[in-house]
Every structure is written in structure tokens, then in C-alpha cells.
Design a protein around this motif. Structure first.
Motif, PDB file in Angstrom:
ATOM      1  N   GLU A 101     -44.679 -56.598 -57.710  1.00  0.00           N
ATOM      2  CA  GLU A 101     -45.728 -56.354 -58.690  1.00  0.00           C
ATOM      3  C   GLU A 101     -46.669 -55.244 -58.225  1.00  0.00           C
ATOM      4  O   GLU A 101     -46.766 -54.959 -57.024  1.00  0.00           O
ATOM      5  CB  GLU A 101     -46.517 -57.644 -58.937  1.00  0.00           C
ATOM      6  N   PRO A 102     -47.383 -54.621 -59.150  1.00  0.00           N
ATOM      7  CA  PRO A 102     -48.335 -53.578 -58.748  1.00  0.00           C
ATOM      8  C   PRO A 102     -49.433 -54.137 -57.848  1.00  0.00           C
ATOM      9  O   PRO A 102     -49.961 -55.224 -58.086  1.00  0.00           O
ATOM     10  CB  PRO A 102     -48.907 -53.091 -60.091  1.00  0.00           C
ATOM     11  N   ALA A 182     -37.125 -37.992 -62.478  1.00  0.00           N
ATOM     12  CA  ALA A 182     -36.302 -37.684 -63.651  1.00  0.00           C
ATOM     13  C   ALA A 182     -35.359 -36.531 -63.331  1.00  0.00           C
ATOM     14  O   ALA A 182     -35.677 -35.659 -62.523  1.00  0.00           O
ATOM     15  CB  ALA A 182     -37.179 -37.336 -64.850  1.00  0.00           C
ATOM     16  N   SER A 183     -34.211 -36.551 -63.961  1.00  0.00           N
ATOM     17  CA  SER A 183     -33.229 -35.474 -63.825  1.00  0.00           C
ATOM     18  C   SER A 183     -33.329 -34.551 -65.030  1.00  0.00           C
ATOM     19  O   SER A 183     -33.349 -35.028 -66.174  1.00  0.00           O
ATOM     20  CB  SER A 183     -31.816 -36.048 -63.718  1.00  0.00           C
ATOM     21  N   PRO A 184     -33.386 -33.221 -64.822  1.00  0.00           N
ATOM     22  CA  PRO A 184     -33.458 -32.308 -65.973  1.00  0.00           C
ATOM     23  C   PRO A 184     -32.177 -32.275 -66.794  1.00  0.00           C
ATOM     24  O   PRO A 184     -32.184 -31.770 -67.916  1.00  0.00           O
ATOM     25  CB  PRO A 184     -33.743 -30.954 -65.314  1.00  0.00           C
ATOM     26  N   GLU A 185     -31.090 -32.800 -66.260  1.00  0.00           N
ATOM     27  CA  GLU A 185     -29.816 -32.782 -66.965  1.00  0.00           C
ATOM     28  C   GLU A 185     -29.667 -33.941 -67.946  1.00  0.00           C
ATOM     29  O   GLU A 185     -28.736 -33.955 -68.744  1.00  0.00           O
ATOM     30  CB  GLU A 185     -28.656 -32.838 -65.955  1.00  0.00           C
ATOM     31  N   ILE A 186     -30.575 -34.910 -67.887  1.00  0.00           N
ATOM     32  CA  ILE A 186     -30.471 -36.099 -68.720  1.00  0.00           C
ATOM     33  C   ILE A 186     -31.660 -36.152 -69.658  1.00  0.00           C
ATOM     34  O   ILE A 186     -32.805 -35.919 -69.242  1.00  0.00           O
ATOM     35  CB  ILE A 186     -30.414 -37.383 -67.852  1.00  0.00           C
ATOM     36  N   ASP A 187     -31.402 -36.446 -70.909  1.00  0.00           N
ATOM     37  CA  ASP A 187     -32.469 -36.593 -71.896  1.00  0.00           C
ATOM     38  C   ASP A 187     -33.156 -37.940 -71.692  1.00  0.00           C
ATOM     39  O   ASP A 187     -32.556 -38.922 -71.268  1.00  0.00           O
ATOM     40  CB  ASP A 187     -31.908 -36.510 -73.313  1.00  0.00           C
ATOM     41  N   GLY A 188     -34.441 -37.953 -72.029  1.00  0.00           N
ATOM     42  CA  GLY A 188     -35.199 -39.190 -71.931  1.00  0.00           C
ATOM     43  C   GLY A 188     -36.325 -39.072 -70.935  1.00  0.00           C
ATOM     44  O   GLY A 188     -36.338 -38.216 -70.037  1.00  0.00           O
ATOM     45  N   ALA A 189     -37.308 -39.948 -71.103  1.00  0.00           N
ATOM     46  CA  ALA A 189     -38.480 -39.940 -70.241  1.00  0.00           C
ATOM     47  C   ALA A 189     -38.166 -40.605 -68.911  1.00  0.00           C
ATOM     48  O   ALA A 189     -37.240 -41.412 -68.811  1.00  0.00           O
ATOM     49  CB  ALA A 189     -39.634 -40.678 -70.931  1.00  0.00           C
ATOM     50  N   PRO A 190     -38.918 -40.282 -67.854  1.00  0.00           N
ATOM     51  CA  PRO A 190     -38.724 -40.969 -66.565  1.00  0.00           C
ATOM     52  C   PRO A 190     -38.918 -42.468 -66.703  1.00  0.00           C
ATOM     53  O   PRO A 190     -39.804 -42.939 -67.411  1.00  0.00           O
ATOM     54  CB  PRO A 190     -39.804 -40.350 -65.671  1.00  0.00           C
ATOM     55  N   GLY A 191     -38.072 -43.216 -66.041  1.00  0.00           N
ATOM     56  CA  GLY A 191     -38.122 -44.666 -66.128  1.00  0.00           C
ATOM     57  C   GLY A 191     -37.193 -45.252 -67.159  1.00  0.00           C
ATOM     58  O   GLY A 191     -37.008 -46.470 -67.186  1.00  0.00           O
ATOM     59  N   ASP A 223     -42.216 -60.244 -66.616  1.00  0.00           N
ATOM     60  CA  ASP A 223     -41.598 -61.517 -66.252  1.00  0.00           C
ATOM     61  C   ASP A 223     -41.239 -61.589 -64.777  1.00  0.00           C
ATOM     62  O   ASP A 223     -40.722 -62.612 -64.316  1.00  0.00           O
ATOM     63  CB  ASP A 223     -40.333 -61.747 -67.089  1.00  0.00           C
ATOM     64  N   GLY A 224     -41.471 -60.514 -64.029  1.00  0.00           N
ATOM     65  CA  GLY A 224     -41.163 -60.506 -62.610  1.00  0.00           C
ATOM     66  C   GLY A 224     -39.790 -59.978 -62.260  1.00  0.00           C
ATOM     67  O   GLY A 224     -39.456 -59.876 -61.082  1.00  0.00           O
ATOM     68  N   ALA A 225     -38.959 -59.624 -63.264  1.00  0.00           N
ATOM     69  CA  ALA A 225     -37.629 -59.091 -62.991  1.00  0.00           C
ATOM     70  C   ALA A 225     -37.723 -57.604 -62.682  1.00  0.00           C
ATOM     71  O   ALA A 225     -38.672 -56.920 -63.073  1.00  0.00           O
ATOM     72  CB  ALA A 225     -36.704 -59.320 -64.194  1.00  0.00           C
ATOM     73  N   ILE A 226     -36.727 -57.086 -61.965  1.00  0.00           N
ATOM     74  CA  ILE A 226     -36.706 -55.672 -61.615  1.00  0.00           C
ATOM     75  C   ILE A 226     -36.499 -54.850 -62.872  1.00  0.00           C
ATOM     76  O   ILE A 226     -35.585 -55.102 -63.660  1.00  0.00           O
ATOM     77  CB  ILE A 226     -35.610 -55.390 -60.586  1.00  0.00           C
ATOM     78  N   ALA A 227     -37.362 -53.859 -63.085  1.00  0.00           N
ATOM     79  CA  ALA A 227     -37.289 -53.028 -64.277  1.00  0.00           C
ATOM     80  C   ALA A 227     -36.081 -52.101 -64.192  1.00  0.00           C
ATOM     81  O   ALA A 227     -35.611 -51.747 -63.114  1.00  0.00           O
ATOM     82  CB  ALA A 227     -38.571 -52.209 -64.428  1.00  0.00           C
ATOM     83  N   GLY A 228     -35.596 -51.679 -65.371  1.00  0.00           N
ATOM     84  CA  GLY A 228     -34.459 -50.779 -65.422  1.00  0.00           C
ATOM     85  C   GLY A 228     -33.166 -51.527 -65.686  1.00  0.00           C
ATOM     86  O   GLY A 228     -33.144 -52.755 -65.823  1.00  0.00           O
ATOM     87  N   PRO A 229     -32.060 -50.806 -65.721  1.00  0.00           N
ATOM     88  CA  PRO A 229     -30.782 -51.451 -66.006  1.00  0.00           C
ATOM     89  C   PRO A 229     -30.348 -52.360 -64.863  1.00  0.00           C
ATOM     90  O   PRO A 229     -30.626 -52.105 -63.689  1.00  0.00           O
ATOM     91  CB  PRO A 229     -29.815 -50.259 -66.168  1.00  0.00           C
ATOM     92  N   ARG A 230     -29.676 -53.435 -65.213  1.00  0.00           N
ATOM     93  CA  ARG A 230     -29.172 -54.364 -64.199  1.00  0.00           C
ATOM     94  C   ARG A 230     -28.166 -53.681 -63.280  1.00  0.00           C
ATOM     95  O   ARG A 230     -27.959 -54.114 -62.132  1.00  0.00           O
ATOM     96  CB  ARG A 230     -28.517 -55.548 -64.902  1.00  0.00           C
ATOM     97  N   LEU A 240     -34.521 -56.292 -52.145  1.00  0.00           N
ATOM     98  CA  LEU A 240     -35.581 -57.089 -51.560  1.00  0.00           C
ATOM     99  C   LEU A 240     -36.673 -57.321 -52.597  1.00  0.00           C
ATOM    100  O   LEU A 240     -36.997 -56.422 -53.371  1.00  0.00           O
ATOM    101  CB  LEU A 240     -36.190 -56.401 -50.335  1.00  0.00           C
ATOM    102  N   SER A 241     -37.225 -58.512 -52.583  1.00  0.00           N
ATOM    103  CA  SER A 241     -38.314 -58.865 -53.486  1.00  0.00           C
ATOM    104  C   SER A 241     -39.582 -59.036 -52.663  1.00  0.00           C
ATOM    105  O   SER A 241     -39.608 -59.807 -51.696  1.00  0.00           O
ATOM    106  CB  SER A 241     -37.989 -60.151 -54.244  1.00  0.00           C
TER     107      SER A 241
END
Length: 474
Positions: A101-102, A182-191, A223-230, A240-241
Motif C-alpha cells: 500500500e502507499p 511507459a514504452s513509446p511503442e505501445i499505445d496507452g497511458a502508463p500503468g 482491495d489489496g491485490a497487485i495492480a495490473g494484469p495477473r 513479495l507482499s
């Protein structure tokens, strides 16, 4: 002009056609509305399926006994508690994801690790995407994490990070955090999912090719889960948590996934103004030292991974001023406390708890979730209800069932050994606890009634059996 633009945009749209009647649409449907056929709508101009031909191998396959394992020898991070969780240290080429958590202390811990792991032969590169380089320098001054072999860069572009790797050639990379790059080759915002997948994949390839260990900081959801794709957790080698209440000093690093060691190890840290330090003996944070015993307190021994920790459970009961009495918990599961209240009332014949406000908590910010703390919770509640303190130097270990029976739990001998090391002389445990530490008196209890006999006003249906450790007086 507008008509031409409309025609070109319509041409670029995906098109689907029914293989039965030829009806076309701009989106896929399971059933054709024209001929009512199921599963016949297919994409027009879909790429043909191609098979991959055999290509040149990068290295010949060898019998597993002939593979050199010396290159995968772990190197210490300089932080003993983190080495414990990692299984000895960081393996060259390993990618570790640390999530929390932050404000829990992730950046502080990893900056300390980066400084201690940096040597003349092993450089460390710390890349921050959330702060400026000057902000990280201020934190390094505060926690004394300055090292001539620790390099610092503030970047949010993946290509720039890879450029720093070519320039510095580090043995350890710390990236804070993977959601800010972020990668300049991929569309979308960082995260975003695509960006996180691309950034993690590029850094994993760089780590394996260079034999460079990588520590990635990851965000968590509400919810405490790791953000981003599984997929991110599957790609990395270690997950590590980082856990802890921001209002308490205790921090726990728990292994969730580890390809190089066990996942039942826990590292204990203390967060303070000068930084974060490992705790080899954290039980002192969870205890209150008093000259005299106080009603409503009971000690237990919990297992965090393989590590036994002595913790204190406190309970307080007061007359309620409202029709529905309060039930407040801190560090304990509300459902477990409610169950212990029901067992005490029905099996222990304690009726003074039903119409009173009840407050229960732990000391030092530790969270007790395992059933082995049930007996301590029940005794603390009974002691608070009768206003009679439990004997000093007593610990209670055991799971309590709805029938009032005290069940066995794992690691009883390890728990008793830790309690004995800290000076506790008497323990309440389930029947047949195994080997007892020398000089420690262990009372076996079959049910809650047996356990309540330690209170002067407690009642029991059957006598409890007492055992003394080797070398003690019978």
C-alpha cells in the motif's frame, strides 16, 4: 471531402459476414438475424493460421546434471530479514516484484537495499518514476543510504531506462515503480495493462540476458491485490507482499511466490524516523511489560510463516448504554471474536457478556488471523468479564470449536520453545502437545471449561492434566 472521409473510415471498420446467407455486419453476433443460424458469423479477411517452423537454437540442450548452477548462486542484499524471505539473497537474473500500500515503506526499504548491495564489483542502479532525483537524495541522506557505487536516475520512458542499463551496467536494478514507466511503442497511458506487460517483459529480458537482478515496485488496488494484469505475477520470479499498518512501527515482508526458496518465510522490519531496520526478535513489539497482571489480557504464540511470535490479546467489557451493545475489534477478526463470545456463553456458562460493550485488540499492530489464537481470545474475554487477571507468565495456544473443544494446531513445540525463550513458565495447550521445553509447565486442556480453571472464578466439568518439562519439579 466529408463523404470521402466517411467512406475511408467505413472501409477501415472490421466487417463480419454470415457464411450461410452472406449477411454482413460491423460487429460479431452469435446468431445471424437474417437466416437465424448459430455460429456462422465470421470476420471477413481474417488472417490465415500459420505454423511456426523449427529454427536455430540458442544453446544446445544438456543433461540437467551437466548444467552449471554456480551462475545462479544467490548474493546477499545486505538486509538479513529480506535475505530470509528471498531464500538467501538475490539470484543473478532474478526479477522480484515488491507490492504494498502507499506509504508502507517500499521505497525506503529498497533504497536501503540498493545502497547496501552496491560495491565496487557490483553497481546498483536506482530508477525512480514517481519522484525527482533530488527527492530520493533527501531520503538517502535521512536513512544514510549514500554509496559511491549507487547510481540514481529519474525516468519514465522505457527506452531511457534501457539506455541507462547500457551506460551503468549494474548488477542490481531497482525500479520504482513499474506502473510509472511507459514504452513509446505501445499505445496507452502508463500503468495500463498493455504498458505494464510491455515494460515488465522488456526488463525481464534485459535481466536474463545481462545476469542482472531486478527489484520492481508494484502498486496495489483498493482491495489489496497487485495492480495490473495477473500475467505480471506469472512472469516474475519472486512476488513479495509488504504489509503493515501505517500507524504502527511493524512491517512484514511476506513471500507470495518464490522460484528460489520457500514461500512461508516472513521478514519483520521496524519503520522509524531514521529509516527501516530488520527485527531479528520482534516479539517485544507485541507485549506490554507490567509489574502486576491486569484483567482482560492473555498472551499467545502465533506463527508468521515459520517464525513464532508472542503476541498479546486485550479485552475490555463495560456496561452498554444502548440497546445493541458494541462489538469493536482491532487486529482480530470480528467473526472469530463473535464466535468466542458465543462459545463462552453457551459452553463456558458466562452470561455477563451478552449485554455489555466489548472491545478487543492486539498490541503493536500485529494481526492475528490464525485459529491458534482462539484460546487466548476466549480467556481474555472471560478475564475481562470476571475482572480477574490471568496468572503472569502464562500463554494460551489452541483452536476452539463450536462445541467448546480445544483442538490441536500446527507447530505447538515451536511455539512453546519461543515462549520458553522469552521467559514464560506456564502454557495452556491442546491435549498431547509433544515434547515440552525443560522447566516449563504445560497444562493440557480438552475444552473451554478446562481452560477457565486458570481463573479463580472459572468452572470446569473435568479436571485438566498438567505436565512439567524435563528438569522441572513435578
Amino acid at each position: 471531402m466529408a463523404a470521402r472521409t466517411s467512406r475511408s473510415s467505413a472501409k477501415d471498420r472490421p466487417s463480419f459476414r454470415c457464411s450461410e446467407c452472406g449477411w454482413t455486419t460491423v460487429k460479431w453476433l452469435g446468431r445471424c438475424p437474417e437466416c437465424q443460424a448459430w455460429g456462422t458469423v465470421e470476420e471477413m479477411g481474417a488472417p490465415a493460421v500459420r505454423t511456426t517452423a523449427a529454427g536455430r537454437v540458442t544453446a544446445a540442450a544438456l543433461p540437467i546434471a551437466q548444467v552449471d548452477g554456480k551462475t545462479a548462486t544467490a548474493r546477499s542484499t545486505g538486509v538479513d530479514e529480506l535475505d530470509r524471505v528471498l531464500g538467501g539473497g538475490l539470484v543473478p537474473g532474478a526479477v522480484v516484484l515488491l507490492a504494498g500500500e502507499p506509504g508502507v515503506g517500499k521505497s525506503t526499504l529498497l533504497l536501503d537495499v540498493a545502497a547496501k548491495a552496491a560495491t565496487g564489483d557490483h553497481r546498483t542502479l536506482y530508477v525512480t518514476g514517481e519522484e525527482s532525483a533530488s527527492q530520493v537524495r533527501l531520503r538517502a541522506d535521512r536513512i544514510n543510504a549514500l554509496n559511491d557505487h549507487l547510481y540514481l536516475a529519474a525516468e519514465t520512458d522505457l527506452s531511457a531506462v534501457l539506455g541507462h542499463l547500457d551506460a551503468v551496467r549494474p548488477s542490481l536494478l531497482v525500479l520504482d515503480s513499474v506502473q510509472t514507466i511507459a514504452s513509446p511503442e505501445i499505445d496507452g497511458a502508463p500503468g495500463g495493462m498493455a504498458q505494464v506487460r510491455e515494460v515488465a517483459g522488456a526488463l525481464i529480458r534485459a535481466s536474463k540476458e545481462r545476469g542482472m537482478a531486478t527489484l520492481l515496485v508494484g502498486h496495489v488496488t483498493k482491495d489489496g491485490a497487485i495492480a495490473g494484469p495477473r500475467l505480471l505475477e506469472h512472469l516474475v520470479d519472486v512476488v513479495l507482499s509488504f504489509e503493515g499498518d501505517r500507524h504502527a512501527r511493524l512491517r512484514l515482508v511476506r513471500g507470495v511466490k518464490n522460484r528460489y526458496g520457500a514461500t512461508d518465510e516472513v521478514g519483520c522490519f521496524e519503520l522509524h524516523d531514521e529509516g527501516i531496520t530488520g527485527l531479528t526478535d520482534p516479539s517485544g513489539l507485541f507485549l506490554t511489560r507490567r509489574a502486576e497482571a491486569v484483567p482482560g489480557t492473555c498472551l499467545t504464540v502465533t506463527l508468521e510463516g515459520k517464525r513464532p511470535l508472542v503476541a498479546e490479546v486485550q479485552a475490555l467489557t463495560v456496561d452498554s448504554q444502548i440497546p445493541s451493545p458494541r462489538r469493536t475489534t482491532s487486529g482480530l477478526e470480528t467473526s472469530r471474536v463473535s464466535m468466542m463470545l458465543a462459545v463462552l456463553e453457551q459452553r463456558g456458562r458466562i452470561t455477563a457478556l451478552g449485554k455489555r460493550d466489548i472491545y478487543s485488540a492486539t498490541v503493536g499492530g500485529v494481526k492475528l488471523t490464525e485459529p491458534a489464537a482462539d484460546l487466548a481470545i476466549a480467556l481474555a474475554l472471560a478475564s475481562a468479564a470476571s475482572d480477574v487477571p490471568l496468572p503472569k507468565n502464562l500463554v494460551a495456544i489452541g483452536e476452539v470449536g463450536l462445541a467448546g473443544e480445544v483442538r490441536r494446531v500446527t507447530g505447538v513445540q515451536r511455539r512453546l520453545a519461543e515462549a520458553h525463550r522469552l521467559g514464560f513458565t506456564h502454557a495452556l495447550v491442546p491435549v498431547d502437545p509433544g515434547k515440552v521445553p525443560p522447566g516449563m509447565k504445560v497444562t493440557e486442556v480438552a475444552d473451554v471449561g478446562d481452560a477457565l480453571r486458570v481463573l479463580p472464578r472459572g468452572r470446569s466439568r473435568t479436571p485438566a492434566r498438567e505436565r512439567a518439562g524435563a528438569g522441572s519439579a513435578e
